[in-house]
Design a protein around this motif. Structure first.
Motif, PDB file in Angstrom:
ATOM      1  N   GLN A 122      82.260  65.041  18.184  1.00 29.33           N
ATOM      2  CA  GLN A 122      82.301  63.531  17.360  1.00 29.33           C
ATOM      3  C   GLN A 122      83.037  62.849  18.330  1.00 29.33           C
ATOM      4  N   ASP A 123      82.694  61.563  18.675  1.00 30.18           N
ATOM      5  CA  ASP A 123      82.870  60.771  19.698  1.00 30.18           C
ATOM      6  C   ASP A 123      83.567  59.349  18.543  1.00 30.18           C
ATOM      7  N   ARG A 124      84.733  58.779  19.001  1.00 34.96           N
ATOM      8  CA  ARG A 124      85.297  57.750  18.342  1.00 34.96           C
ATOM      9  C   ARG A 124      84.850  56.468  18.856  1.00 34.96           C
ATOM     10  N   VAL A 125      84.325  55.834  17.945  1.00 33.55           N
ATOM     11  CA  VAL A 125      83.873  54.323  18.572  1.00 33.55           C
ATOM     12  C   VAL A 125      84.348  53.417  17.450  1.00 33.55           C
ATOM     13  N   PRO A 126      84.672  52.008  17.918  1.00 31.71           N
ATOM     14  CA  PRO A 126      85.054  50.910  17.003  1.00 31.71           C
ATOM     15  C   PRO A 126      83.754  50.772  16.242  1.00 31.71           C
ATOM     16  N   TYR A 127      84.050  50.369  14.734  1.00 35.70           N
ATOM     17  CA  TYR A 127      83.098  50.114  13.811  1.00 35.70           C
ATOM     18  C   TYR A 127      81.849  49.223  14.248  1.00 35.70           C
TER      19      TYR A 127
ATOM     20  N   THR B 147      85.875  52.425  28.550  1.00 33.89           N
ATOM     21  CA  THR B 147      85.969  51.074  27.678  1.00 33.89           C
ATOM     22  C   THR B 147      84.569  50.658  28.206  1.00 33.89           C
ATOM     23  N   LEU B 148      83.882  50.065  26.916  1.00 36.02           N
ATOM     24  CA  LEU B 148      82.634  49.274  27.180  1.00 36.02           C
ATOM     25  C   LEU B 148      82.952  47.843  26.981  1.00 36.02           C
ATOM     26  N   THR B 149      82.642  47.040  28.002  1.00 34.26           N
ATOM     27  CA  THR B 149      82.624  45.586  27.907  1.00 34.26           C
ATOM     28  C   THR B 149      81.462  44.915  27.583  1.00 34.26           C
ATOM     29  N   VAL B 150      81.454  43.987  26.671  1.00 38.57           N
ATOM     30  CA  VAL B 150      80.351  43.260  26.090  1.00 38.57           C
ATOM     31  C   VAL B 150      80.610  41.834  26.452  1.00 38.57           C
ATOM     32  N   ILE B 151      79.913  41.494  27.642  1.00 42.04           N
ATOM     33  CA  ILE B 151      80.065  40.153  27.996  1.00 42.04           C
ATOM     34  C   ILE B 151      79.196  39.004  27.350  1.00 42.04           C
ATOM     35  N   PRO B 152      79.255  37.942  27.451  1.00 39.42           N
ATOM     36  CA  PRO B 152      78.243  36.875  26.628  1.00 39.42           C
ATOM     37  C   PRO B 152      77.050  37.040  27.320  1.00 39.42           C
ATOM     38  N   ARG B 153      76.072  36.692  26.279  1.00 43.75           N
ATOM     39  CA  ARG B 153      74.726  36.641  26.882  1.00 43.75           C
ATOM     40  C   ARG B 153      74.480  35.444  27.793  1.00 43.75           C
ATOM     41  N   VAL B 154      73.722  35.614  28.896  1.00 46.57           N
ATOM     42  CA  VAL B 154      73.264  34.544  29.732  1.00 46.57           C
ATOM     43  C   VAL B 154      72.025  34.088  29.913  1.00 46.57           C
ATOM     44  N   GLU B 155      71.750  32.560  29.619  1.00 43.38           N
ATOM     45  CA  GLU B 155      70.681  32.207  29.449  1.00 43.38           C
ATOM     46  C   GLU B 155      70.067  31.647  30.629  1.00 43.38           C
TER      47      GLU B 155
ATOM     48  N   LEU C 272      88.801  73.580  12.988  1.00 42.97           N
ATOM     49  CA  LEU C 272      90.039  73.224  13.540  1.00 42.97           C
ATOM     50  C   LEU C 272      89.411  72.068  14.481  1.00 42.97           C
ATOM     51  N   THR C 273      90.278  71.151  14.869  1.00 46.89           N
ATOM     52  CA  THR C 273      89.834  69.929  15.727  1.00 46.89           C
ATOM     53  C   THR C 273      90.601  69.779  16.938  1.00 46.89           C
ATOM     54  N   ARG C 274      89.961  69.708  17.774  1.00 50.60           N
ATOM     55  CA  ARG C 274      90.839  69.498  19.297  1.00 50.60           C
ATOM     56  C   ARG C 274      90.202  68.434  19.953  1.00 50.60           C
ATOM     57  N   SER C 275      90.994  67.424  20.434  1.00 46.48           N
ATOM     58  CA  SER C 275      90.864  66.286  20.789  1.00 46.48           C
ATOM     59  C   SER C 275      91.020  66.138  22.397  1.00 46.48           C
ATOM     60  N   PHE C 276      89.941  65.438  23.270  1.00 43.62           N
ATOM     61  CA  PHE C 276      90.172  65.310  24.588  1.00 43.62           C
ATOM     62  C   PHE C 276      91.077  64.053  24.813  1.00 43.62           C
ATOM     63  N   SER C 277      91.772  64.012  26.117  1.00 43.92           N
ATOM     64  CA  SER C 277      92.560  62.880  26.121  1.00 43.92           C
ATOM     65  C   SER C 277      92.015  61.605  26.794  1.00 43.92           C
ATOM     66  N   SER C 278      91.066  61.780  27.333  1.00 46.94           N
ATOM     67  CA  SER C 278      90.341  60.520  28.307  1.00 46.94           C
ATOM     68  C   SER C 278      89.435  59.728  27.115  1.00 46.94           C
ATOM     69  N   TYR C 279      89.270  58.448  27.748  1.00 48.69           N
ATOM     70  CA  TYR C 279      88.601  57.692  26.868  1.00 48.69           C
ATOM     71  C   TYR C 279      87.796  56.769  27.946  1.00 48.69           C
TER      72      TYR C 279
ATOM     73  N   LEU D 191      79.030  40.933  19.190  1.00 48.29           N
ATOM     74  CA  LEU D 191      80.294  40.382  19.544  1.00 48.29           C
ATOM     75  C   LEU D 191      81.004  40.802  20.726  1.00 48.29           C
ATOM     76  N   ARG D 192      81.093  39.728  21.650  1.00 45.64           N
ATOM     77  CA  ARG D 192      81.763  40.180  23.050  1.00 45.64           C
ATOM     78  C   ARG D 192      83.032  40.671  22.632  1.00 45.64           C
ATOM     79  N   GLY D 193      83.649  41.516  23.957  1.00 48.42           N
ATOM     80  CA  GLY D 193      84.903  42.034  23.829  1.00 48.42           C
ATOM     81  C   GLY D 193      84.764  43.383  24.738  1.00 48.42           C
ATOM     82  N   ARG D 194      85.788  43.960  24.687  1.00 44.04           N
ATOM     83  CA  ARG D 194      86.193  45.128  25.403  1.00 44.04           C
ATOM     84  C   ARG D 194      86.508  46.244  24.329  1.00 44.04           C
ATOM     85  N   TYR D 195      85.707  47.326  23.964  1.00 47.91           N
ATOM     86  CA  TYR D 195      85.798  48.318  23.201  1.00 47.91           C
ATOM     87  C   TYR D 195      86.025  49.841  23.891  1.00 47.91           C
ATOM     88  N   PRO D 196      87.239  50.553  23.228  1.00 48.78           N
ATOM     89  CA  PRO D 196      87.454  52.057  23.806  1.00 48.78           C
ATOM     90  C   PRO D 196      86.524  52.556  23.194  1.00 48.78           C
TER      91      PRO D 196
END
Length: 453
Positions: free
Chosen positions: A114-119, A179-187, A170-177, A148-153
């Motif tokens: 399971q990977d944790r992502v923003p909603y 970042t996905l950067t969503v930039i504005p659309r370019v016309e 039992l759940t074990r978590s990794f330590s690394s994550y 929505l633009r932004g930086r999402y872990p």
């Protein structure tokens, strides 16, 4: 563009809280078995039934044994994540690749990944992995998308271990994550002529003198290695020493994109708001001018510039230009409303000298700010302003009234100061307005009103 992050999770016995951790991992089935076993043992004592006691002990011991075995089992699993791409325009999809490696000498049981992502990026991805042999590998992937633009872990990655009977998890978590950067659309924009220049290096390019030192004058003294064909004989006779002419070299045309981020200048929120249109417009112009060979920079009402204060504050060439473009897009990905009330700080930055073409994306203006913009125009050979009336962006298109008298007065003030000022209605496309600005500039130049952008 892609990035990778790795981590390692180990499922083994801890020194503190081991019993509590194991019991907390009991599933509904395991808790039911344990409760049934305790109940059967109590009933056997009350009723005096020895066989019932044996059944109760079996029911109670089974989930406890499963929890103990699962908790003491040692799994060494390495996980990595790769984003493709790591910088994505708003509304586009990115793919996340997950890789699990069993680096232990024992095969694993059933694993739930399971990977944790923003909603805002979508539902939380879950994968069930069957038995992974020693030294084996499993790869899975999922897609993420945001309007929505932004930086999402992304992360940390979680690994859920379970026994064959489903009694304990039992759940074990990794330590690394990552970042996905969503930039504005370019016309994409049409390659119109701006300030009489066809491109960054063209007939209308600026030129600068090749300086050899702070004490240089025109002409300068001869230095070892100078070409004798550059000797300026008249100055040599005047000064009594050998003088040479300084060569001229082309200088990239400049463009400053001014983005008004004042919170009081915009109304509404969301991907279809006026502010988001302005951010998208600024990103489109920045990319377009870079592709045409201009040196560009992003300026906000707070006075901050991207690239920063190093050098002349403009994006350079080749790899430096690409890095600066990425930096500006990353800045626009997270830019938000400012608390400022005016544009004076931006004007202070523009007072430094020749800033080249000025393209501004502005919100609601009052008379004072329109006057400040008029003074900005004096520092630039050409200026284009896209003025958004945020009130028209928070209503339905059928209810949008015509431009108010106050708004028309602000546009008139900008045009009298030399701006090519355009009103931006709801639903307008930047490419259409870009072409309209070129037509208005040519119309003003043809009537002798001066050269626009």
């Amino acid at each position: 563009m892609s990035t990778a992050g790795t981590g390692q999770a180990v499922a083994d016995r801890g020194d503190k809280g081991g019993v509590r951790t194991a019991l907390a991992g009991l599933t509904t089935r395991g808790r039911s078995f344990l409760a049934a076993g305790v109940a059967a043992a109590v009933c056997s004592y009350v009723l005096g039934q020895g066989d019932l006691l044996r059944v109760g002990l079996l029911l109670a011991v089974l989930p406890l044994v499963c929890a103990a075995v699962l908790y003491r089992t040692r799994y060494r699993v390495a996980g990595s994540r790769r984003l493709s791409p790591a910088r994505v325009p708003a509304g586009s999809e990115a793919r996340v690749h997950l890789r699990m490696d069993n680096v232990s000498r024992l095969p694993t049981g059933l694993l739930m990944l399971q990977d944790r992502v923003p909603y805002v990026l979508g539902p939380r991805p879950r994968f069930v992995l069957d038995r992974v042999e020693a030294g084996g590998r499993r790869e899975v992937s999922y897609r993420v998308r945001s309007d929505l633009r932004g930086r999402y872990p992304l992360g940390p990655l979680q690994l859920r271990l379970t026994d064959p009977f489903g009694m304990c998890e039992l759940t074990r978590s990794f330590s690394s994550y990552d970042t996905l950067t969503v930039i504005p659309r370019v016309e994409p924009l049409a390659p119109v002529r701006l300030s009489g220049e066809a491109k960054g290096y063209g007939d209308g390019r600026q030129r600068s003198l090749a300086l050899a030192g702070e004490d240089d004058v025109i002409p300068r003294g001869y230095r070892y290695g100078d070409d004798l064909r550059r000797v300026h004989w008249r100055s040599t006779a005047r000064y009594g020493e050998l003088m040479v002419r300084r060569e001229e070299q082309p200088q990239r045309a400049r463009c400053t994109v001014l983005l008004d981020t004042r919170g009081i200048a915009y109304r509404g929120a969301g991907p279809d708001s006026a502010f988001e249109w302005a951010v998208t417009g600024a990103a489109s112009v920045l990319v377009h001018m870079l592709e045409r060979g201009y040196s560009v920079r992003l300026l906000t009402d707070t006075g901050s510039t991207v690239p920063g204060e190093g050098g002349d504050g403009f994006a350079g060439v080749s790899q430096e230009s690409a890095d600066a473009a990425g930096l500006m897009m990353d800045t626009l990905a997270v830019i938000d409303h400012s608390d400022g009330a005016g544009l004076s700080r931006a004007y202070d930055v523009l007072r430094g000298g020749n800033e080249g073409l000025l393209v501004a994306f502005l919100g609601d203006l009052d008379e004072e700010q329109a006057a400040v913009l008029g003074r900005m125009r004096q520092r630039s050979p050409g200026a284009v302003a896209f003025v958004l009336d945020s009130r028209t962006w928070v209503r339905e298109p059928s209810d949008v009234p015509g431009p108010s008298e106050v708004r028309g007065e602000r546009l008139r003030m900008l045009r009298e100061a030399g701006w090519t000022a355009l009103d931006v209605p709801r639903g307008a496309t930047l490419d259409e307005l870009w072409r309209q600005a070129d037509r208005e500039r040519r119309g003003v130049a043809a009537t002798g009103g001066g050269e626009g952008p």
